[in-house]
Design an enzyme around this catalytic site. Structure first.
Site, PDB file in Angstrom:
ATOM      1  N   HIS A  48      43.923  43.384 -10.969  1.00  0.00           N
ATOM      2  CA  HIS A  48      43.293  44.375 -10.092  1.00  0.00           C
ATOM      3  C   HIS A  48      42.524  43.744  -8.941  1.00  0.00           C
ATOM      4  CE1 HIS A  48      39.679  43.955 -12.854  1.00  0.00           C
ATOM      5  NE2 HIS A  48      39.078  43.979 -11.684  1.00  0.00           N
ATOM      6  N   ASP A  79      46.221  42.655 -17.141  1.00  0.00           N
ATOM      7  CA  ASP A  79      45.319  42.484 -16.002  1.00  0.00           C
ATOM      8  C   ASP A  79      45.140  41.013 -15.657  1.00  0.00           C
ATOM      9  OD1 ASP A  79      43.744  43.170 -13.887  1.00  0.00           O
ATOM     10  OD2 ASP A  79      42.325  44.385 -15.031  1.00  0.00           O
ATOM     11  N   SER A 156      35.128  40.088 -11.807  1.00  0.00           N
ATOM     12  CA  SER A 156      36.489  40.228 -12.308  1.00  0.00           C
ATOM     13  C   SER A 156      37.354  39.011 -11.980  1.00  0.00           C
ATOM     14  CB  SER A 156      37.141  41.472 -11.708  1.00  0.00           C
ATOM     15  OG  SER A 156      36.512  42.639 -12.157  1.00  0.00           O
TER      16      SER A 156
END
Length: 340
Positions: A48, A79, A156
């Site tokens: 992402h 992910d 992230s």
């Protein structure tokens, strides 16, 4: 280094391999983190982080930068993304071959809300199978590391590292509706995606990642989780420097939410006031503040638009005129006429 190295020694060893990722695409700009796993320029991050990006660069702690040439693998369900950056000779981290023990001490590295090269510590809270997390993401697969180590947007893709300096996971998500529930995709899952990327051609971002959909958005959340996320982003927008990366990230998330989906007029008004602050105080992002005011405040903000047009230092006049021109409220036309 021994397996019981201090946190300060751990940071000194790991941080040269951690990168901040700045990505740009048709949906705007984004910030994430990543880490080098191959000295020839192989970087791991979250799917992402790079999804939707047509260009991206990485920055190391010593301010060196490198262009992201493209992707070698994109695994949306785990992910995980494997990137190739320009250059070679980069210091690399080693992936742990197994899962960590519950209670083990770990540290997370990354760029929370744009604050580059931040380190936090915590413990392994649990090991979770994907089935346990499907109430939050129905398409997820793999094994997930639950940790008490604090992470935020911008973390992230950064590494979650044990006290031996080995990566046990990539920081991926936090549950905004609860306290200190953070998750990282496990190192065995990362290793699987990395192995599948071997000898694969580099896919330029514009031809691959740019076409991938981004899932990490407050706009796609539901119910209490969405409300909690909006409240947190609004608080950040109210206190962060108006031109800071954190403020831009919060504004970019909130601008995507449709206020009609939020059955809370008082919250909508608070969000509009937060955007108003950005419009008044930002030197470079006043137009984003104006768009947010119009989206969340509607006619309530028209008097402020008129006031903004009178400010000599205001840089978002074109955005104000565009908003007022689209409004059917007579006061909008009056504001334009008064300025003209």
């Amino acid at each position: 280094f021994s397996s019981t190295m201090s946190l300060a020694d751990l940071i000194a060893q790991v941080e040269p391999s951690v990168v901040r990722i700045d990505a740009k695409g048709s949906q705007g700009e984004g910030i994430g983190s990543g880490f080098v796993v191959g000295s020839e320029g192989i970087v791991i991050t979250n799917h992402h982080v790079i999804a939707g990006a047509s260009t991206a660069k990485v920055t190391f702690e010593d301010d060196r930068t490198a262009r992201v040439l493209g992707t070698l693998a994109l695994d949306k369900a785990r992910d995980v993304a494997v990137l190739k950056i320009d250059g070679s000779g980069f210091p690399a981290l080693e992936l742990a071959t197994g899962l960590p023990r519950k209670g083990e001490s770990v540290a997370a590295f990354g760029s929370p809300v744009g604050l580059s090269f931040t380190a936090t510590e915590g413990i392994i809270s649990s090991i979770r199978k994907s089935e346990e997390l499907r109430q939050y993401n129905k398409n997820t697969v793999g094994t997930w590391i639950q940790t008490s180590t604090p992470i935020s947007p911008g973390n992230s893709g950064g590494p979650l590292v044990n006290r031996s300096g080995k990566v046990v996971g990539a920081n991926t998500m936090t549950m905004v509706q609860a306290q200190n529930l953070n998750f990282a995709i496990s190192s065995p899952d990362i290793a699987k995606v990395l192995a599948e990327s071997r000898d694969k051609p580099i896919i330029p971002l514009a031809e691959g990642a740019a076409k991938e959909e981004r899932d990490e958005s407050v706009a796609t959340m539901d119910g209490a989780a969405q409300i909690k996320a909006i409240e947190k982003l609004t608080e950040l927008l109210m206190v962060a420097d108006a031109d800071s990366t954190g403020a831009r990230m919060a504004a970019a998330q909130l601008i995507l939410v449709d206020p009609k989906d939020i059955d809370d007029p008082l919250l909508a008004k608070r969000v509009a006031k937060a955007f108003k602050r950005i419009a008044y105080e930002s030197k470079h992002g006043a137009d984003l503040g104006v768009r947010g005011m119009a989206r969340w405040g509607g006619d309530y903000c028209i008097p402020y638009f008129a006031e903004l047009l009178e400010m000599e230092t205001f840089s978002g006049s074109e955005a104000v005129y565009a908003v007022l021109s689209e409004s059917e409220n007579p006061k909008a036309a009056e504001a334009i006429a008064r300025r003209l």
